[in-house]
Scaffold this motif. Structure first.
Motif, PDB file in Angstrom:
ATOM      1  N   ASP A 105       2.877  22.998  11.340  1.00 21.84           N
ATOM      2  CA  ASP A 105       4.032  23.387  10.539  1.00 21.84           C
ATOM      3  C   ASP A 105       3.930  22.803   9.135  1.00 21.84           C
ATOM      4  OD1 ASP A 105       5.148  24.706  12.689  1.00 21.84           O
ATOM      5  OD2 ASP A 105       6.276  22.967  13.370  1.00 21.84           O
ATOM      6  N   GLY A 106       4.301  23.577   8.152  1.00 19.46           N
ATOM      7  CA  GLY A 106       4.247  23.094   6.773  1.00 19.46           C
ATOM      8  C   GLY A 106       5.380  22.132   6.481  1.00 19.46           C
ATOM      9  N   GLY A 107       6.486  22.271   7.168  1.00 19.81           N
ATOM     10  CA  GLY A 107       7.635  21.416   6.934  1.00 19.81           C
ATOM     11  C   GLY A 107       8.498  21.361   8.180  1.00 19.81           C
ATOM     12  N   CYS A 108       9.685  20.801   8.043  1.00 22.79           N
ATOM     13  CA  CYS A 108      10.573  20.665   9.192  1.00 22.79           C
ATOM     14  C   CYS A 108      11.097  22.030   9.632  1.00 22.79           C
ATOM     15  CB  CYS A 108      11.733  19.754   8.811  1.00 22.79           C
ATOM     16  SG  CYS A 108      12.971  19.616  10.109  1.00 22.79           S
ATOM     17  N   PRO A 109      10.970  22.372  10.931  1.00 20.14           N
ATOM     18  CA  PRO A 109      11.468  23.659  11.411  1.00 20.14           C
ATOM     19  C   PRO A 109      12.988  23.705  11.495  1.00 20.14           C
ATOM     20  CG  PRO A 109      10.567  22.395  13.241  1.00 20.14           C
ATOM     21  CD  PRO A 109      10.285  21.607  11.982  1.00 20.14           C
ATOM     22  N   ALA A 110      13.635  22.548  11.469  1.00 23.58           N
ATOM     23  CA  ALA A 110      15.089  22.499  11.621  1.00 23.58           C
ATOM     24  C   ALA A 110      15.813  22.597  10.276  1.00 23.58           C
ATOM     25  CB  ALA A 110      15.493  21.226  12.352  1.00 23.58           C
ATOM     26  N   CYS A 111      15.386  21.795   9.285  1.00 23.81           N
ATOM     27  CA  CYS A 111      16.102  21.773   8.007  1.00 23.81           C
ATOM     28  C   CYS A 111      15.222  22.204   6.838  1.00 23.81           C
ATOM     29  CB  CYS A 111      16.684  20.375   7.759  1.00 23.81           C
ATOM     30  SG  CYS A 111      15.452  19.125   7.343  1.00 23.81           S
ATOM     31  N   GLU A 112      13.949  22.580   7.131  1.00 24.68           N
ATOM     32  CA  GLU A 112      13.012  23.089   6.127  1.00 24.68           C
ATOM     33  C   GLU A 112      12.646  22.073   5.062  1.00 24.68           C
ATOM     34  OE1 GLU A 112      14.642  26.761   4.744  1.00 24.68           O
ATOM     35  OE2 GLU A 112      14.021  27.858   6.535  1.00 24.68           O
ATOM     36  N   SER A 113      12.897  20.801   5.331  1.00 23.15           N
ATOM     37  CA  SER A 113      12.469  19.750   4.412  1.00 23.15           C
ATOM     38  C   SER A 113      10.960  19.566   4.499  1.00 23.15           C
ATOM     39  CB  SER A 113      13.165  18.438   4.771  1.00 23.15           C
ATOM     40  OG  SER A 113      12.593  17.363   4.044  1.00 23.15           O
ATOM     41  N   THR A 114      10.323  19.257   3.387  1.00 19.67           N
ATOM     42  CA  THR A 114       8.886  18.966   3.401  1.00 19.67           C
ATOM     43  C   THR A 114       8.644  17.470   3.315  1.00 19.67           C
ATOM     44  OG1 THR A 114       8.815  19.377   1.021  1.00 19.67           O
ATOM     45  CG2 THR A 114       8.157  21.183   2.454  1.00 19.67           C
ATOM     46  N   ASP A 115       9.724  16.682   3.444  1.00 21.04           N
ATOM     47  CA  ASP A 115       9.602  15.225   3.408  1.00 21.04           C
ATOM     48  C   ASP A 115       9.303  14.738   4.827  1.00 21.04           C
ATOM     49  OD1 ASP A 115       9.591  12.651   2.552  1.00 21.04           O
ATOM     50  OD2 ASP A 115      11.724  12.516   2.128  1.00 21.04           O
ATOM     51  N   ILE A 116       8.010  14.746   5.197  1.00 20.37           N
ATOM     52  CA  ILE A 116       7.580  14.421   6.554  1.00 20.37           C
ATOM     53  C   ILE A 116       6.899  13.064   6.564  1.00 20.37           C
ATOM     54  CG2 ILE A 116       6.203  15.196   8.529  1.00 20.37           C
ATOM     55  CD1 ILE A 116       8.475  17.122   7.683  1.00 20.37           C
TER      56      ILE A 116
END
Ligand SMILES: [Zn+2]
Length: 48
Positions: free
Chosen positions: A32-43
């Motif tokens: 996944d490029g980012g969070c599937p729940a909130c679409e944040s890319t701060d992983i």
């Protein structure tokens, strides 16, 4: 036999790290490029 063993090794290698969304704490798959729940890319990634 050998194919089954390779599949197990691959699964254990994948479990070597956990990626988690810093905003909501959802576990994020490496694909996944980012969070599937909130679409944040701060992983954040934890290795162990
Ligand atoms: Zn999130």
């Amino acid at each position: 036999m050998f194919e089954a063993l390779k599949r197990v090794v691959r699964r254990q290698t994948r479990g070597g790290a956990i990626r988690e969304c810093r905003r909501c704490g959802t576990t994020v798959e490496p694909a996944d490029g980012g969070c599937p729940a909130c679409e944040s890319t701060d992983i954040v990634q934890y290795d162990f």
